[in-house]
Design a protein around this motif. Sequence first.
Motif, PDB file in Angstrom:
ATOM      1  N   SER A  46      41.131  37.965  29.397  1.00  0.00           N
ATOM      2  CA  SER A  46      41.258  37.101  30.583  1.00  0.00           C
ATOM      3  C   SER A  46      41.682  37.849  31.838  1.00  0.00           C
ATOM      4  CB  SER A  46      42.275  35.984  30.320  1.00  0.00           C
ATOM      5  OG  SER A  46      41.824  35.120  29.315  1.00  0.00           O
ATOM      6  N   GLY A  47      42.632  38.770  31.718  1.00  0.00           N
ATOM      7  CA  GLY A  47      43.099  39.424  32.937  1.00  0.00           C
ATOM      8  C   GLY A  47      43.977  40.627  32.637  1.00  0.00           C
ATOM      9  N   PRO A  56      49.453  47.689  40.420  1.00  0.00           N
ATOM     10  CA  PRO A  56      50.716  48.445  40.366  1.00  0.00           C
ATOM     11  C   PRO A  56      50.851  49.175  39.034  1.00  0.00           C
ATOM     12  CG  PRO A  56      51.125  46.129  40.006  1.00  0.00           C
ATOM     13  CD  PRO A  56      49.676  46.237  40.367  1.00  0.00           C
ATOM     14  N   ASP A  57      51.992  49.850  38.853  1.00  0.00           N
ATOM     15  CA  ASP A  57      52.206  50.600  37.614  1.00  0.00           C
ATOM     16  C   ASP A  57      52.758  49.726  36.496  1.00  0.00           C
ATOM     17  OD1 ASP A  57      54.666  50.211  38.750  1.00  0.00           O
ATOM     18  OD2 ASP A  57      55.418  52.224  38.338  1.00  0.00           O
ATOM     19  N   SER A  58      52.827  48.424  36.727  1.00  0.00           N
ATOM     20  CA  SER A  58      53.234  47.460  35.704  1.00  0.00           C
ATOM     21  C   SER A  58      52.187  46.352  35.675  1.00  0.00           C
ATOM     22  CB  SER A  58      54.619  46.890  36.026  1.00  0.00           C
ATOM     23  OG  SER A  58      55.002  45.929  35.077  1.00  0.00           O
ATOM     24  N   VAL A  59      51.535  46.161  34.521  1.00  0.00           N
ATOM     25  CA  VAL A  59      50.403  45.233  34.419  1.00  0.00           C
ATOM     26  C   VAL A  59      50.585  44.349  33.191  1.00  0.00           C
ATOM     27  CG1 VAL A  59      47.900  45.040  34.107  1.00  0.00           C
ATOM     28  CG2 VAL A  59      48.841  46.822  35.594  1.00  0.00           C
ATOM     29  N   GLN A  60      50.295  43.073  33.349  1.00  0.00           N
ATOM     30  CA  GLN A  60      50.343  42.145  32.224  1.00  0.00           C
ATOM     31  C   GLN A  60      48.925  41.870  31.741  1.00  0.00           C
ATOM     32  OE1 GLN A  60      53.505  39.146  31.340  1.00  0.00           O
ATOM     33  NE2 GLN A  60      52.046  37.788  32.313  1.00  0.00           N
ATOM     34  N   LEU A  61      48.643  42.228  30.488  1.00  0.00           N
ATOM     35  CA  LEU A  61      47.340  42.002  29.870  1.00  0.00           C
ATOM     36  C   LEU A  61      47.324  40.609  29.258  1.00  0.00           C
ATOM     37  CD1 LEU A  61      47.054  45.444  28.030  1.00  0.00           C
ATOM     38  CD2 LEU A  61      46.342  44.882  30.363  1.00  0.00           C
ATOM     39  N   THR A  93      52.431  38.140  18.679  1.00  0.00           N
ATOM     40  CA  THR A  93      52.209  36.726  18.373  1.00  0.00           C
ATOM     41  C   THR A  93      51.884  35.893  19.604  1.00  0.00           C
ATOM     42  OG1 THR A  93      54.595  36.327  18.530  1.00  0.00           O
ATOM     43  CG2 THR A  93      53.693  36.824  16.339  1.00  0.00           C
ATOM     44  N   ASP A  94      51.932  36.489  20.790  1.00  0.00           N
ATOM     45  CA  ASP A  94      51.586  35.799  22.026  1.00  0.00           C
ATOM     46  C   ASP A  94      50.192  36.231  22.471  1.00  0.00           C
ATOM     47  OD1 ASP A  94      51.823  34.185  24.224  1.00  0.00           O
ATOM     48  OD2 ASP A  94      53.760  34.987  24.858  1.00  0.00           O
ATOM     49  N   THR A  95      49.695  35.652  23.570  1.00  0.00           N
ATOM     50  CA  THR A  95      48.385  36.043  24.098  1.00  0.00           C
ATOM     51  C   THR A  95      48.537  36.840  25.393  1.00  0.00           C
ATOM     52  OG1 THR A  95      48.191  33.916  25.216  1.00  0.00           O
ATOM     53  CG2 THR A  95      47.177  34.108  23.039  1.00  0.00           C
ATOM     54  N   LEU A  96      49.628  37.565  25.514  1.00  0.00           N
ATOM     55  CA  LEU A  96      49.828  38.447  26.653  1.00  0.00           C
ATOM     56  C   LEU A  96      50.731  39.603  26.229  1.00  0.00           C
ATOM     57  CD1 LEU A  96      52.932  37.687  27.817  1.00  0.00           C
ATOM     58  CD2 LEU A  96      51.678  35.711  28.666  1.00  0.00           C
ATOM     59  N   TYR A  97      50.583  40.701  26.980  1.00  0.00           N
ATOM     60  CA  TYR A  97      51.373  41.897  26.664  1.00  0.00           C
ATOM     61  C   TYR A  97      51.553  42.683  27.948  1.00  0.00           C
ATOM     62  CZ  TYR A  97      52.908  46.165  24.305  1.00  0.00           C
ATOM     63  OH  TYR A  97      53.635  47.258  23.881  1.00  0.00           O
ATOM     64  N   ASN A 105      46.599  55.834  40.422  1.00  0.00           N
ATOM     65  CA  ASN A 105      45.286  56.410  40.709  1.00  0.00           C
ATOM     66  C   ASN A 105      44.563  56.805  39.419  1.00  0.00           C
ATOM     67  OD1 ASN A 105      43.186  57.204  42.377  1.00  0.00           O
ATOM     68  ND2 ASN A 105      44.004  59.271  42.681  1.00  0.00           N
ATOM     69  N   THR A 106      44.629  55.926  38.407  1.00  0.00           N
ATOM     70  CA  THR A 106      44.073  56.211  37.084  1.00  0.00           C
ATOM     71  C   THR A 106      43.325  54.992  36.567  1.00  0.00           C
ATOM     72  OG1 THR A 106      45.907  57.707  36.596  1.00  0.00           O
ATOM     73  CG2 THR A 106      44.621  56.922  34.723  1.00  0.00           C
ATOM     74  N   GLN A 107      42.158  55.228  35.956  1.00  0.00           N
ATOM     75  CA  GLN A 107      41.420  54.143  35.318  1.00  0.00           C
ATOM     76  C   GLN A 107      41.925  53.960  33.887  1.00  0.00           C
ATOM     77  OE1 GLN A 107      37.119  54.598  34.765  1.00  0.00           O
ATOM     78  NE2 GLN A 107      36.857  52.446  35.299  1.00  0.00           N
ATOM     79  N   HIS A 108      42.171  52.704  33.504  1.00  0.00           N
ATOM     80  CA  HIS A 108      42.686  52.379  32.179  1.00  0.00           C
ATOM     81  C   HIS A 108      41.689  51.482  31.448  1.00  0.00           C
ATOM     82  CE1 HIS A 108      46.317  53.529  34.416  1.00  0.00           C
ATOM     83  NE2 HIS A 108      46.842  53.844  33.250  1.00  0.00           N
ATOM     84  N   TYR A 109      41.552  51.711  30.137  1.00  0.00           N
ATOM     85  CA  TYR A 109      40.683  50.921  29.269  1.00  0.00           C
ATOM     86  C   TYR A 109      41.563  50.167  28.274  1.00  0.00           C
ATOM     87  CZ  TYR A 109      37.241  54.292  31.018  1.00  0.00           C
ATOM     88  OH  TYR A 109      36.453  55.081  31.828  1.00  0.00           O
ATOM     89  N   TRP A 110      41.210  48.889  27.980  1.00  0.00           N
ATOM     90  CA  TRP A 110      42.009  48.144  27.014  1.00  0.00           C
ATOM     91  C   TRP A 110      41.150  47.165  26.226  1.00  0.00           C
ATOM     92  CZ3 TRP A 110      43.627  42.789  27.470  1.00  0.00           C
ATOM     93  CH2 TRP A 110      43.151  42.139  28.614  1.00  0.00           C
ATOM     94  N   ARG A 111      41.644  46.822  25.023  1.00  0.00           N
ATOM     95  CA  ARG A 111      40.937  45.913  24.138  1.00  0.00           C
ATOM     96  C   ARG A 111      41.942  45.256  23.196  1.00  0.00           C
ATOM     97  NH1 ARG A 111      37.725  50.424  20.373  1.00  0.00           N
ATOM     98  NH2 ARG A 111      39.599  51.336  19.411  1.00  0.00           N
TER      99      ARG A 111
END
Length: 329
Positions: A46-47, A56-61, A93-97, A105-111
């Motif tokens: 979702s986001g 920013p350097d802090s991101v909620q997935l 156990t939640d739907t966010l992390y 200045n960095t590209q990040h990949y997540w799954r």
Amino acid sequence: MSNQQKALLVSMIVILIGSVLIAGTGIGESESVFMTSLPPAAPALSGPANGQTSLPDSVQLIWKSLIHTSEFNVQMSTVDDFNTLLVDAAAITDTLYKVTGLSFNTQHYWRVNAVNAAGSSPYSSVWTFTTLEPVSAPDLVEPENGAEGISPNQQLSWNSVDGAGSYHLQVSNKQDFSELTIDETGIAETQYAVDLEMNKTWYWRISAINPAGEGEFSSAWSFSTWATGINGEASIPKTFALLPVYPNPFNPTTFVTYHLPKTSDVSLVVYNSVGQVIRNLENGQRQAGRYTIQWDARDNQGMPVTSGMYLCRFESGGHVFIQKMMLLK
């Protein structure tokens, strides 16, 4: 009724009750048993939005919930094959992390994948985001590059940069900036008042700063200081102008700089917010040049004025300019 008949009747009643229970709930139970006998489907992300930049350097997935799922696993990497992992979090156990301390200045990949009693789902599609990068260098404005006859009490100004939180100014009389007369960081405005030695050539440059760090310095400009006013043809401004006062807001003094492209009558007056004259700073004829006047927040009788908004009105050569000034005490 014999004991054998009674036992047969009880057996039939038990069978009947069991049949009713099965008829009433068996579909749900069968479906539940069927569903949990298989691993869950891959979650949908979702986001932050796929491909989003300047984070920013802090991101909620965030990802979407799934039925018949007990927990999730999250992976994050700076390489698209996930051979090296920044995050490998299990049993969520939640739907966010939330992830913190990311490189700028960095590209990040997540799954994400899901887990239930029957096993794990395939991983979701891979989404990317890019963290904030340092801002670009500002463009310098005043004094003009190579200007001569500049007042030593001069206001340096530059254009704002989108995303900049503050600026870093360096001023030197060495072209390579090997010795710094001014090295000021954390400047919130796009202007800075300097008080330099006369009869010298000065070099200055600016960089912008945001949470990702400090950007590149601008190109270096130079100017030569002389006594306030004219010092040869090269010092003559091209237009009438009233520069932004600096500092602003101020306490207890601020500097007002104006330009004259030719000898002209000058009126420089400070008014309060209801239009009353507070202080006459300049009144009379002045030669062409650049002038910087200091206002000490006092009126024409030498009394300190109160906090509030004031207007500085400059009139010369048929041109009128007005700057707002805020006195804070």
